[in-house]
Design a protein around this motif. Structure first.
Motif, PDB file in Angstrom:
ATOM      1  N   LYS A 109     -56.543 -64.263 -14.188  1.00 34.38           N
ATOM      2  CA  LYS A 109     -56.590 -64.202 -12.726  1.00 34.38           C
ATOM      3  C   LYS A 109     -57.963 -63.739 -12.251  1.00 34.38           C
ATOM      4  O   LYS A 109     -58.487 -64.256 -11.255  1.00 34.38           O
ATOM      5  CB  LYS A 109     -55.495 -63.279 -12.202  1.00 34.38           C
ATOM      6  CG  LYS A 109     -55.334 -63.345 -10.707  1.00 34.38           C
ATOM      7  CD  LYS A 109     -54.045 -62.715 -10.255  1.00 34.38           C
ATOM      8  CE  LYS A 109     -53.881 -63.022  -8.775  1.00 34.38           C
ATOM      9  NZ  LYS A 109     -52.545 -62.855  -8.319  1.00 34.38           N
ATOM     10  N   LYS A 110     -58.551 -62.787 -12.961  1.00 31.71           N
ATOM     11  CA  LYS A 110     -59.893 -62.297 -12.619  1.00 31.71           C
ATOM     12  C   LYS A 110     -60.916 -63.437 -12.686  1.00 31.71           C
ATOM     13  O   LYS A 110     -61.786 -63.551 -11.828  1.00 31.71           O
ATOM     14  CB  LYS A 110     -60.263 -61.181 -13.594  1.00 31.71           C
ATOM     15  CG  LYS A 110     -61.581 -60.522 -13.346  1.00 31.71           C
ATOM     16  CD  LYS A 110     -61.743 -59.384 -14.365  1.00 31.71           C
ATOM     17  CE  LYS A 110     -63.178 -58.930 -14.443  1.00 31.71           C
ATOM     18  NZ  LYS A 110     -63.365 -57.914 -15.496  1.00 31.71           N
ATOM     19  N   ARG A 111     -60.786 -64.293 -13.690  1.00 35.87           N
ATOM     20  CA  ARG A 111     -61.755 -65.378 -13.886  1.00 35.87           C
ATOM     21  C   ARG A 111     -61.451 -66.638 -13.080  1.00 35.87           C
ATOM     22  O   ARG A 111     -62.364 -67.358 -12.686  1.00 35.87           O
ATOM     23  CB  ARG A 111     -61.835 -65.741 -15.370  1.00 35.87           C
ATOM     24  CG  ARG A 111     -62.454 -64.645 -16.217  1.00 35.87           C
ATOM     25  CD  ARG A 111     -62.418 -65.019 -17.682  1.00 35.87           C
ATOM     26  NE  ARG A 111     -62.840 -63.909 -18.517  1.00 35.87           N
ATOM     27  CZ  ARG A 111     -63.794 -63.988 -19.434  1.00 35.87           C
ATOM     28  NH1 ARG A 111     -64.425 -65.122 -19.648  1.00 35.87           N
ATOM     29  NH2 ARG A 111     -64.105 -62.927 -20.156  1.00 35.87           N
ATOM     30  N   GLN A 113     -58.691 -66.904 -10.555  1.00 32.16           N
ATOM     31  CA  GLN A 113     -57.926 -66.628  -9.331  1.00 32.16           C
ATOM     32  C   GLN A 113     -56.482 -67.149  -9.369  1.00 32.16           C
ATOM     33  O   GLN A 113     -55.906 -67.480  -8.341  1.00 32.16           O
ATOM     34  CB  GLN A 113     -58.634 -67.193  -8.071  1.00 32.16           C
ATOM     35  CG  GLN A 113     -59.925 -66.492  -7.706  1.00 32.16           C
ATOM     36  CD  GLN A 113     -61.062 -66.758  -8.680  1.00 32.16           C
ATOM     37  OE1 GLN A 113     -61.392 -67.911  -8.941  1.00 32.16           O
ATOM     38  NE2 GLN A 113     -61.642 -65.712  -9.236  1.00 32.16           N
ATOM     39  N   THR A 114     -55.903 -67.222 -10.549  1.00 30.15           N
ATOM     40  CA  THR A 114     -54.499 -67.627 -10.692  1.00 30.15           C
ATOM     41  C   THR A 114     -53.958 -67.058 -12.008  1.00 30.15           C
ATOM     42  O   THR A 114     -54.725 -66.652 -12.877  1.00 30.15           O
ATOM     43  CB  THR A 114     -54.355 -69.164 -10.662  1.00 30.15           C
ATOM     44  OG1 THR A 114     -52.974 -69.506 -10.625  1.00 30.15           O
ATOM     45  CG2 THR A 114     -55.024 -69.833 -11.847  1.00 30.15           C
TER      46      THR A 114
END
Length: 175
Positions: A109-111, A113-114
């Motif tokens: 998610k950090k990389r 966005q999901t």
């Protein structure tokens, strides 16, 4: 008479098509198959299926990594063919662009966005005895730390050693 024969033929064909619905007998929801018991070549219950999957693509099929999806399909085919769990030994090594599939949900998610779309499938593969390895060299080149690995994957030194190691142990390479 001809009308009755036509109706019987149509009913037979539609029954056969209905009997061959898409299914996921082992890995629910992933790697769907149609099993044809009258195919010329079927899984052989006398064999042990030792396979090493080489997964290096980020391509997806049905929302997950295509290489992981192919493992699910393989397990579904083998189980539909009555191959027992004791006769299935599957290992996968992820490297190259496929490396990101091994990230935790938090890191993914950090990389990107999901959430990591592969987590559910990786869990099912692990539960079904599949060993999933990731290339440490690919991790290093993508700035992925060991703590970024999800629970279903182990780090190997390199795909360059995993692939020949398993082939020399008698595993069939599935590119």
């Amino acid at each position: 008479m001809k009308t009755t024969l036509k109706i019987l033929i149509i009913l037979t064909i539609s029954f056969q098509m209905k009997a061959q619905e898409w299914q996921t007998p082992e890995i629910e929801g992933y790697g769907k198959i149609k099993y044809f018991e009258d195919a010329a070549e079927l899984p052989d219950t006398s064999l042990t299926y030792k396979m090493i999957f080489n997964i290096d693509s980020e391509k997806e099929k049905e929302g997950v990594n295509v290489g992981l999806w192919r493992i699910a399909r393989t397990l579904n085919i083998l189980k539909a063919g009555n191959i027992s769990n004791e006769k299935i030994d599957i290992v996968a090594v992820l490297h190259g662009e496929a490396t990101y599939a091994i990230l935790t949900d938090k890191e993914y998610k950090k990389r990107f966005q999901t959430q990591n779309p592969n987590m559910g499938l990786l869990r099912l593969l692990k539960e079904n005895g599949v060993t999933v390895l990731v290339c440490g060299q690919a991790m290093a080149s993508r700035n992925i730390e060991k703590e970024h690995l999800n629970l279903y994957v182990e780090m190997a030194l390199s795909a360059l050693t995993v692939l020949p190691n398993y082939q020399l142990k008698g595993y069939a390479l599935i590119p």
